[in-house]
Design an enzyme around this catalytic site. Sequence first.
Site, PDB file in Angstrom:
ATOM      1  N   LYS A 112      13.720 -64.621 -11.604  1.00  0.00           N
ATOM      2  CA  LYS A 112      13.372 -64.530 -13.034  1.00  0.00           C
ATOM      3  C   LYS A 112      14.171 -65.538 -13.859  1.00  0.00           C
ATOM      4  O   LYS A 112      13.681 -66.073 -14.849  1.00  0.00           O
ATOM      5  CB  LYS A 112      13.584 -63.113 -13.556  1.00  0.00           C
ATOM      6  CG  LYS A 112      12.477 -62.170 -13.113  1.00  0.00           C
ATOM      7  CD  LYS A 112      12.420 -60.934 -13.982  1.00  0.00           C
ATOM      8  CE  LYS A 112      11.228 -60.070 -13.607  1.00  0.00           C
ATOM      9  NZ  LYS A 112      11.221 -58.770 -14.257  1.00  0.00           N
ATOM     10  N   LYS A 194       4.110 -62.970  -3.860  1.00  0.00           N
ATOM     11  CA  LYS A 194       3.489 -61.678  -4.165  1.00  0.00           C
ATOM     12  C   LYS A 194       2.568 -61.758  -5.380  1.00  0.00           C
ATOM     13  O   LYS A 194       2.754 -62.608  -6.258  1.00  0.00           O
ATOM     14  CB  LYS A 194       4.563 -60.606  -4.363  1.00  0.00           C
ATOM     15  CG  LYS A 194       5.334 -60.736  -5.635  1.00  0.00           C
ATOM     16  CD  LYS A 194       6.035 -59.445  -6.042  1.00  0.00           C
ATOM     17  CE  LYS A 194       6.518 -59.639  -7.470  1.00  0.00           C
ATOM     18  NZ  LYS A 194       7.061 -58.530  -8.162  1.00  0.00           N
ATOM     19  N   LYS A 197       1.856 -59.223 -11.859  1.00  0.00           N
ATOM     20  CA  LYS A 197       1.052 -58.864 -13.023  1.00  0.00           C
ATOM     21  C   LYS A 197       1.315 -59.767 -14.236  1.00  0.00           C
ATOM     22  O   LYS A 197       0.545 -59.758 -15.185  1.00  0.00           O
ATOM     23  CB  LYS A 197       1.248 -57.385 -13.390  1.00  0.00           C
ATOM     24  CG  LYS A 197       2.664 -56.979 -13.810  1.00  0.00           C
ATOM     25  CD  LYS A 197       2.629 -55.528 -14.249  1.00  0.00           C
ATOM     26  CE  LYS A 197       3.903 -54.756 -14.204  1.00  0.00           C
ATOM     27  NZ  LYS A 197       5.200 -55.366 -14.310  1.00  0.00           N
TER      28      LYS A 197
END
Length: 334
Positions: A112, A194, A197
């Site tokens: 992140k 992965k 969202k």
Amino acid sequence: MKKVVLSGVAPTGTLTIGNYLGALKNWKEMQKDYDCLFMIVDMHAITVRQDPSSLYNRCISFATQYLACGIDPQESTIFIQSSVSAHSELAWILSCFTHLGELNRMTQFKSKAKRYSSNINAGLYTYPVLMAADILLYQTDIVPIGEDQKQHLELTRDIAQRFNNLYGEVFKLPEPYISQMGARIMSLLDPTRKMDKSDSNPNNYIALLDEPDVVRKKIRHAVTDSGSEIRVDERKPGISNLLTIYSCLSEQPVSKLEERFAEKGYASFKEELAELIIQTLKPIQKEYRRLMDNRDYVIDLLQEGAKKARTRAERTLREVKKRIGFLYLTQDQQ
Ligand code: TYM
């Protein structure tokens, strides 16, 4: 006494079939046998900049999607994290029992920090401590999560153990529940990472609210691999991912699907997969629309959920404060 199950989703981006297969589907199946609490973790969401009205609406939308996916408010407690202030209180306390070295090792923080390099705030760094507080406040036995959250759960256990060693058995040590299949659904266009969202390219995921034509188009464009065999193989991450999705949604073992599609090409496999996804999402979307026309009902449920959660969380927090030596006075004694 039923065992306690707790989990949550951060209200960012849009719920995907990755979240459904890694988390929500398992939640639904667990609620009959366990005492379940499911959160929308808005305090986690603000580690990345959020537009206030979008965040507000997304919290309602996610809660409604929980309900539409079959989370039953009669069986489970559904609430918004920020409405229970004990989460931030315990997070502060636990941060004093967490080592910098432990936080430095968190792979999600590292990725992140790269992705949001213009805003590497302290919250992004201490996020796993807040997650530990979420879990430990409710004396949770089992945490159903996808593979990507496993490291955070291990840290939660380490923090709990450290605290218990110093102050006695205050926290229950939670166990992760990571299903064998579906715990790591991959991106459609880049199956080596992965499904996310918050991906800036919506073609990488299937959202729970995607219209049938959108699902067909996204699956048609999903990356497959060279060759034409439909089987799970680590050298074929694209088709392996699609087979995994098919297997989880149809609840058929991969080996059976490999047999069934042995003579078929990618195109017809993809067509069938798209139809399976559409049929799975159809009742969810229908119920979602019905509930969104009754927003007040959803908001009332969240308020009730928060009330229940607050009482339970307060019990643990009070015990923690006492053990630490805080001069804790209940309302009545003040
Ligand atoms: P979040 O919001 O990223 O994801 C919510 C849940 O969905 C799972 N998941 C996936 N599973 C399979 N394949 C994927 N591609 C995929 N992407 C996401 C995640 O593993 C997760 O179970 N930190 C958490 C939220 C959280 C939490 C908690 C969870 C905060 N406090 C306490 C459990 C208990 C998170 O960001 O999940």
